[in-house]
Structure formats: C-alpha cells, structure tokens
Design a protein around this motif. Sequence first.
Motif, PDB file in Angstrom:
ATOM      1  N   LEU A 151       0.779  -1.234   0.000  1.00 57.49           N
ATOM      2  CA  LEU A 151       0.000   0.000   0.000  1.00 57.49           C
ATOM      3  C   LEU A 151       0.816   1.292   0.000  1.00 57.49           C
ATOM      4  CD1 LEU A 151      -2.858  -1.027   2.473  1.00 57.49           C
ATOM      5  CD2 LEU A 151      -2.846  -1.165  -0.019  1.00 57.49           C
ATOM      6  N   LEU A 152       2.119   1.170   0.258  1.00 57.02           N
ATOM      7  CA  LEU A 152       2.914   2.403   0.304  1.00 57.02           C
ATOM      8  C   LEU A 152       3.910   2.464  -0.843  1.00 57.02           C
ATOM      9  CD1 LEU A 152       3.876   2.990   4.030  1.00 57.02           C
ATOM     10  CD2 LEU A 152       2.342   4.341   2.621  1.00 57.02           C
ATOM     11  N   PRO A 153       4.175   3.681  -1.319  1.00 54.44           N
ATOM     12  CA  PRO A 153       5.234   3.803  -2.325  1.00 54.44           C
ATOM     13  C   PRO A 153       6.591   3.552  -1.674  1.00 54.44           C
ATOM     14  CG  PRO A 153       4.404   5.959  -1.678  1.00 54.44           C
ATOM     15  CD  PRO A 153       3.585   4.952  -0.936  1.00 54.44           C
ATOM     16  N   GLU A 154       7.618   3.457  -2.471  1.00 55.11           N
ATOM     17  CA  GLU A 154       8.999   3.336  -2.020  1.00 55.11           C
ATOM     18  C   GLU A 154       9.244   2.088  -1.160  1.00 55.11           C
ATOM     19  OE1 GLU A 154      12.447   5.483   0.490  1.00 55.11           O
ATOM     20  OE2 GLU A 154      10.476   6.376   0.583  1.00 55.11           O
ATOM     21  N   VAL A 207       2.531   6.600   7.397  1.00 51.31           N
ATOM     22  CA  VAL A 207       2.266   5.339   8.086  1.00 51.31           C
ATOM     23  C   VAL A 207       0.774   5.019   8.029  1.00 51.31           C
ATOM     24  CG1 VAL A 207       4.300   5.295   9.573  1.00 51.31           C
ATOM     25  CG2 VAL A 207       2.290   6.546  10.337  1.00 51.31           C
ATOM     26  N   SER A 208       0.084   5.668   7.081  1.00 52.47           N
ATOM     27  CA  SER A 208      -1.343   5.373   6.919  1.00 52.47           C
ATOM     28  C   SER A 208      -1.795   5.839   5.545  1.00 52.47           C
ATOM     29  CB  SER A 208      -2.159   6.081   7.994  1.00 52.47           C
ATOM     30  OG  SER A 208      -2.195   7.476   7.734  1.00 52.47           O
ATOM     31  N   GLY A 209      -3.041   5.566   5.234  1.00 49.31           N
ATOM     32  CA  GLY A 209      -3.660   5.999   3.984  1.00 49.31           C
ATOM     33  C   GLY A 209      -5.127   5.625   4.064  1.00 49.31           C
ATOM     34  N   GLU A 210      -5.828   5.711   2.942  1.00 48.13           N
ATOM     35  CA  GLU A 210      -7.257   5.396   2.972  1.00 48.13           C
ATOM     36  C   GLU A 210      -7.474   3.965   3.467  1.00 48.13           C
ATOM     37  OE1 GLU A 210      -9.198   6.103  -0.710  1.00 48.13           O
ATOM     38  OE2 GLU A 210     -11.120   5.337   0.026  1.00 48.13           O
ATOM     39  N   ARG A 211      -8.193   3.847   4.551  1.00 50.55           N
ATOM     40  CA  ARG A 211      -8.602   2.565   5.164  1.00 50.55           C
ATOM     41  C   ARG A 211      -7.447   1.706   5.686  1.00 50.55           C
ATOM     42  NH1 ARG A 211     -13.968   1.404   4.995  1.00 50.55           N
ATOM     43  NH2 ARG A 211     -15.160   2.818   3.681  1.00 50.55           N
ATOM     44  N   PHE A 212      -6.251   2.299   5.867  1.00 50.01           N
ATOM     45  CA  PHE A 212      -5.196   1.483   6.492  1.00 50.01           C
ATOM     46  C   PHE A 212      -4.256   2.295   7.382  1.00 50.01           C
ATOM     47  CE2 PHE A 212      -1.062   2.356   4.536  1.00 50.01           C
ATOM     48  CZ  PHE A 212      -1.408   3.049   3.387  1.00 50.01           C
ATOM     49  N   LEU A 213      -3.685   1.595   8.358  1.00 51.48           N
ATOM     50  CA  LEU A 213      -2.657   2.172   9.236  1.00 51.48           C
ATOM     51  C   LEU A 213      -1.558   1.124   9.424  1.00 51.48           C
ATOM     52  CD1 LEU A 213      -5.698   2.740  10.726  1.00 51.48           C
ATOM     53  CD2 LEU A 213      -4.264   4.178  12.119  1.00 51.48           C
ATOM     54  N   LEU A 214      -0.353   1.593   9.714  1.00 54.86           N
ATOM     55  CA  LEU A 214       0.772   0.693   9.990  1.00 54.86           C
ATOM     56  C   LEU A 214       1.313   0.973  11.394  1.00 54.86           C
ATOM     57  CD1 LEU A 214       2.796   1.119   6.670  1.00 54.86           C
ATOM     58  CD2 LEU A 214       1.239  -0.752   7.246  1.00 54.86           C
ATOM     59  N   CYS A 215       1.736  -0.075  12.071  1.00 54.25           N
ATOM     60  CA  CYS A 215       2.275   0.077  13.432  1.00 54.25           C
ATOM     61  C   CYS A 215       3.585  -0.698  13.570  1.00 54.25           C
ATOM     62  CB  CYS A 215       1.328  -0.516  14.465  1.00 54.25           C
ATOM     63  SG  CYS A 215      -0.345   0.075  14.377  1.00 54.25           S
ATOM     64  N   GLY A 216       4.347  -0.351  14.602  1.00 56.39           N
ATOM     65  CA  GLY A 216       5.551  -1.112  14.960  1.00 56.39           C
ATOM     66  C   GLY A 216       6.550  -1.188  13.820  1.00 56.39           C
ATOM     67  N   ASP A 217       7.161  -2.344  13.654  1.00 56.33           N
ATOM     68  CA  ASP A 217       8.184  -2.512  12.616  1.00 56.33           C
ATOM     69  C   ASP A 217       7.616  -2.247  11.219  1.00 56.33           C
ATOM     70  OD1 ASP A 217       9.885  -3.219  14.629  1.00 56.33           O
ATOM     71  OD2 ASP A 217      10.416  -5.182  13.823  1.00 56.33           O
ATOM     72  N   ALA A 218       6.339  -2.526  11.013  1.00 57.36           N
ATOM     73  CA  ALA A 218       5.728  -2.270   9.702  1.00 57.36           C
ATOM     74  C   ALA A 218       5.770  -0.780   9.381  1.00 57.36           C
ATOM     75  CB  ALA A 218       4.286  -2.784   9.682  1.00 57.36           C
TER      76      ALA A 218
END
Length: 388
Positions: A171-174, A284-295
């Motif tokens: 879901l993320l670029p790069e 660390v987020s976008g439409e309908r998603f979030l990332l936590c911790g090592d992600a």
Amino acid sequence: MRSSPSLDYDVAIVGAGPAGAACALGLRHSGLRVALLDKAQFPRDKVCGDAIPGHALKALRQLDPTFADSLWQLRPMDAVRNSKLVAPNGANLVLEWKLPSFNSPRETFDDALLNLVRTHAPATAILENTGLKDLQIDADHVRLKPLQGPEITCGLVIGCDGANSVVGRKLLPEPRLARAHHCVGVRAYFENVAEAQSGTTEFFLTRDYLAGYCWLFPVGQGRYNVGLGMLAEVVAKHKVDLKETMTRLLATHPALAGRFASARQLGPIVGFGLPLGGGRTRPVSGERFLLCGDAASLIDPLQGHGIDTAIQSGILAATQALACFDKQDFSAAHIAQYDAQVAAKIGKKLAKSYRLMRFLSTKPWLVNAAVRLAKVPGVKPWVQKAIG
Ligand SMILES: Cc1cc2nc3c(=O)[nH]c(=O)nc-3n(C[C@H](O)[C@H](O)[C@H](O)COP(=O)(O)OP(=O)(O)OC[C@H]3O[C@@H](n4cnc5c(N)ncnc54)[C@H](O)[C@@H]3O)c2cc1C
C-alpha cells in the motif's frame, strides 16, 4: 459506534506481535468486530534481544495496570537493574534505568501478550496460521487475501505484520530497502557464560563497527541472549558476515574473550532485519489502512529496541480506528491524524536517536571520551539522557 454488518469484520489487525496485540487490547471496549490474524501459530519465536523496554510496560500499564502486573509474573524472565556499556577502548560505564524493565524470550513474552487479548478482549477473533498474501482497498471496504482460505473483508486494516510487512509493501510507495535506515541483527542463546550477572544487561562497542553493538542479556533460568546488530549500510560496505563476526567477537573481544570458553550454545545463530525510525518522513497510513511497529519502521536507531514503540503505536492506531468508525470517515486525510500522533509521540525521539547514532558512528574517540567523562560526578545523568 457504527459497524458494517455486510463485512466479515470492522477491523482486521494483521500480525499478533506486540503491535497487533496492543492494538487489539486498545480496541477491547470498542464494540467493533475485530480480527487479529497471524501467519504463525503461537507460541512462536521472534529473533530479538528479548529486552522488554520499560516504556513498553508503561504503555500497557496505562491501558490497564493489571496487564503490566501479569507480565512481571512471566517465567523465564530476568528483572533488569542496570546496564553495562563497554566502550571501544575497554572502559566501561554502568547505568541504572529509571523505568523498571525485564528480559524474557519473545516466545514467552509475545504468547503472554496474546493471552491478554484472549482474556481481556474475548470477542476478538484470533486467526492463527493465517498469513496475508495480498490486499486491496476498495471504495467502501478492504479485501484481504490470505495464503490459504477464503477472502476476508473489513472496513479498516491495521498492518502490524513486522519488518517485512505485506500491508506496507502493497500500500505504500517506495518499498525499496534503504540501507541507511535498516539494521541487521543476529542472536543465539547460551548458558554457562562466565561473569555474566542476572539483572545486568551488557553492551559492547567495537572500534570497527560503531553503527551497532554486541549484546549479552540475561533472560532467566541461567540463559543469555547474545547477539550482534549493525547498520545494513555498514554490513554491505564492509561485506560483514554477521554470524561469523559474532562468533569471532565472542572469542576475541577483550571484554568477552574467555567468558564463553565453557559456555554452551543452545540452538543456531539466527538473524532478522530491524527497520529503523527517525530518518525519513514516510506515511504510516492511507485510505482505510494504518501501519504500526516494525511495519511503520519505528525501531530506535541508537539502541535497537522496538517493542515499546510497537506497543505505543498499536495503542495509537486503536484510538484512530475508534475515531474512524465514530465519524464514519476512512479517508487518508482523516487517518493522517494518526501520522501526526506517531510523529509527535514517537518520531521526534527516534529522529534525535538517528542523528546521534550517525554522529557517533564515525567517532570511537568520542564514545570513549563520553564513557570516561561519565565518571565525573554530575555528568552521568547527561550521558544517560543522551542515550535515552
Ligand atoms: C536481532 C534483533 C534484536 C532485537 N532486540 C530487541 C530488544 O532487545 N528489545 C526491543 O524492544 N526490540 C528489539 N528488537 C526489535 C523488535 O524485535 C521489534 O521492534 C518488535 O518485534 C516489533 O513488534 P511488531 O509487533 O511490530 O512486529 P513483530 O514482533 O515482528 O510481529 C509481527 C507479527 O506479524 C506476523 N506476520 C508477519 N507477516 C505476516 C503476514 N504476511 N500475515 C500474517 N501475519 C504476519 C508475524 O508472525 C509476527 O507474529 C530486535 C530486533 C532484532 C531483529
């Protein structure tokens, strides 16, 4: 709180490590239908130094004091009283930490965290042996494609799936690995290590590899987690074989040589990656998603700990998830509040650590001088504050 009955779940948390378990605990009173899925069956091992930072326990305590209290009963575990830092010139410094902390093998600690979810968030659907292969964000829901079994639909996905996060990658670029912001670590368990003490964690710096260190952490029942971590940039530049270097350091480092002569290694040396925080600003987020911790790349670049920031970000993500369902707003713009929270409460400190790690990584003389200076009465607290 409005839930979406046409979907399988309101929230799917991918990964049941510290970030995912903390997030599920943060949602325990939400009334939302939460799934916590993991590719592994618990208890499962995780390559780590097994040092559970005081801030991890503090964050859990803030959710509910009994969570941290129950973790202090874990066995095996070793309560940490102080840390010994050995400088490249062999001088050493003993530091006492303000927050109580302990070491415990991740196989034990992570299983205990998941048991807290089972006990305190019993409505959470825990789906073990459920690895995420792919996912897709649609206009009004998210579709998760597991490695096996049918698709899972949800309103919001929280990626807590660690250093090789599928959620982040898709879901993320790069997605390319940035070696200046990534560490590689190896560790093995030992027993019968001479002069090792319960209650004392030891850190060894070497002239050659200042963007990293060797550690010796007691984990209870006479066992020690021994490892070596280093910036991926240094590993690549000097073609370092970490496993071989660790074995060599244990035999030749002036502060370690001899201490392993009668030690018994329990199992192989194993390695894993550490995505560092503080270097770049990446969403660390976008439409309908979030990332936590090592992600979300939240490991402290100086010391290499990330269990604390995984738990802290998991709890922040739970708060954001509640806000999304409350307002029925899952847009990237609304969820970006989470990025702001992570930046303010975690990112700032990691950025300071990153700058310090880069600064010190070419100056062994400065590390030696800091250790020497710390012996001067009144200076030690300053050194301790700089390290974190
Ligand atoms: C060598 C080494 C030493 C370290 N030492 C320390 C230390 O002493 N103290 C400290 O605080 N930190 C340490 N860290 C960092 C720490 O291990 C991590 O920061 C921490 O585990 C992050 O927690 P997490 O929940 O984000 O990810 P993880 O703990 O990695 O949990 C992720 C979970 O997601 C699951 N998963 C992964 N992919 C998928 C998928 N596709 N589908 C479903 N599930 C999936 C995994 O099975 C796992 O259970 C160390 C790391 C390494 C590599």
